[in-house]
Design an enzyme around this catalytic site. Structure first.
Site, short mmCIF file in Angstrom:
data_model
loop_
_atom_site.label_atom_id
_atom_site.label_comp_id
_atom_site.label_asym_id
_atom_site.label_seq_id
_atom_site.Cartn_x
_atom_site.Cartn_y
_atom_site.Cartn_z
N HIS A 44 0.85 -1.20 0.00
CA HIS A 44 0.00 0.00 0.00
C HIS A 44 0.88 1.24 0.00
O HIS A 44 2.09 1.14 0.26
CB HIS A 44 -0.88 0.00 1.26
CG HIS A 44 -0.06 0.07 2.51
ND1 HIS A 44 0.45 -1.06 3.12
CD2 HIS A 44 0.40 1.11 3.23
CE1 HIS A 44 1.17 -0.70 4.17
NE2 HIS A 44 1.16 0.62 4.26
N HIS A 130 5.60 6.42 -1.34
CA HIS A 130 6.36 5.20 -1.61
C HIS A 130 5.57 3.98 -1.19
O HIS A 130 4.69 4.07 -0.33
CB HIS A 130 7.70 5.22 -0.84
CG HIS A 130 7.53 5.16 0.65
ND1 HIS A 130 7.18 6.27 1.41
CD2 HIS A 130 7.61 4.13 1.52
CE1 HIS A 130 7.07 5.91 2.67
NE2 HIS A 130 7.32 4.61 2.77
P1 ATP Z 1 5.86 -3.80 11.38
O1 ATP Z 1 5.74 -2.58 12.26
O2 ATP Z 1 5.60 -5.08 12.10
O3 ATP Z 1 7.10 -3.80 10.57
P2 ATP Z 1 4.10 -2.44 9.56
O4 ATP Z 1 5.07 -1.30 9.65
O5 ATP Z 1 3.65 -2.89 8.22
O6 ATP Z 1 4.65 -3.71 10.31
P3 ATP Z 1 2.53 -0.77 11.23
O7 ATP Z 1 3.72 -0.44 12.06
O8 ATP Z 1 1.23 -0.97 11.91
O9 ATP Z 1 2.79 -2.08 10.38
O10 ATP Z 1 2.39 0.39 10.16
C1 ATP Z 1 1.29 0.51 9.27
C2 ATP Z 1 1.66 1.49 8.17
O11 ATP Z 1 1.95 2.77 8.73
C3 ATP Z 1 2.95 1.09 7.40
O12 ATP Z 1 2.82 1.57 6.08
C4 ATP Z 1 4.03 1.84 8.13
O13 ATP Z 1 5.12 2.12 7.29
C5 ATP Z 1 3.31 3.12 8.52
N1 ATP Z 1 3.85 3.67 9.76
C6 ATP Z 1 4.04 3.00 10.91
N2 ATP Z 1 4.53 3.79 11.87
C7 ATP Z 1 4.66 5.01 11.31
C8 ATP Z 1 5.11 6.28 11.78
N3 ATP Z 1 5.52 6.48 13.03
N4 ATP Z 1 5.09 7.31 10.90
C9 ATP Z 1 4.67 7.15 9.65
N5 ATP Z 1 4.24 5.99 9.13
C10 ATP Z 1 4.23 4.93 9.95
#
Ligand code: ATP
Ligand code: MG
Length: 185
Positions: A44, A130
């Site tokens: 996504h 991205h």
């Molecule tokens: P994991 O954290 O287990 O690697 P993930 O990153 O896919 O998995 P989440 O951390 O729940 O899952 O994040 C969901 C989405 O939000 C992802 O696209 C992630 O890159 C984005 N995201 C997560 N934390 C942040 C943040 N602090 N700032 C901006 N985007 C974020």
């Protein structure tokens, strides 16, 4: 109080997923991508990470998002691979956007407004459209990978944004669709 980990994003269709996988297979051969690769069904473009959202905040977030004029659907063309924070020490490997990047930035600014007007903290980092392919811990250089993969030049139509709940797990997060917001046809 109950809360859910939420984010708003542009989803990717099955057709686009397959096209990306084929492209990567053609360019990387048998060599796997470095790091922990995000599940293709999870790919996504994040527009706004909301973090833990309390049930009490959820309805106002929905109504703020529903009342946004998201504008007309638009075409997005993928570009080459890139890395955060930099290719020589990559912790996130991603696919960039060529055509449609400005429109994605516009959507991100709109949902940022909806979120901040609902009381969520603003993002200080500039938005950089991205699609995350993998997360690399500890960071590694990916310079030769980036130069070895041709720009993807795959085109999709951005017709909706999706509110996802993220369920964190040992094998990476799983996302659940909570709501969809359509752009105009
Ligand atoms: P994991 O954290 O287990 O690697 P993930 O990153 O896919 O998995 P989440 O951390 O729940 O899952 O994040 C969901 C989405 O939000 C992802 O696209 C992630 O890159 C984005 N995201 C997560 N934390 C942040 C943040 N602090 N700032 C901006 N985007 C974020
Ligand atoms: Mg994460």
């Amino acid at each position: 109080m109950d809360s859910r980990r939420l984010f708003l994003a542009v989803p990717v269709s099955d057709r686009i997923r397959s096209a990306i996988l084929n492209h990567l297979r053609d360019h990387c051969g048998r060599k796997p991508l470095p790091g922990r690769v995000a599940r293709p069904e999870s790919w996504h473009f994040t527009l706004k990470f909301l973090g833990n959202v309390l049930e009490a905040q959820y309805d106002s977030l929905l109504s703020a998002t529903n009342s946004l004029g998201l504008g007309k659907e638009f075409e997005l063309t993928f570009d080459g691979l890139g890395a955060f924070p930099r290719p020589s020490k990559a912790s996130v490997l991603w696919i960039g956007v060529e055509k449609g990047a400005e429109e994605l930035c516009r959507l991100a600014a709109l949902v940022e407004d909806a979120a901040t007007s609902t009381g969520f903290p603003a993002d200080n980092r500039p938005f950089h459209p991205h699609l995350t392919l993998s997360r690399i811990r500890p960071p590694e250089p990916v310079d030769s990978l980036l130069s070895g993969v041709a720009p993807l030049k795959i085109t999709m139509v951005v017709s909706e944004i999706v509110l996802y709940q993220s369920h964190l797990g040992k094998e990476g997060a799983r996302y659940q669709v909570l709501d969809r917001f359509a752009l105009k046809t």
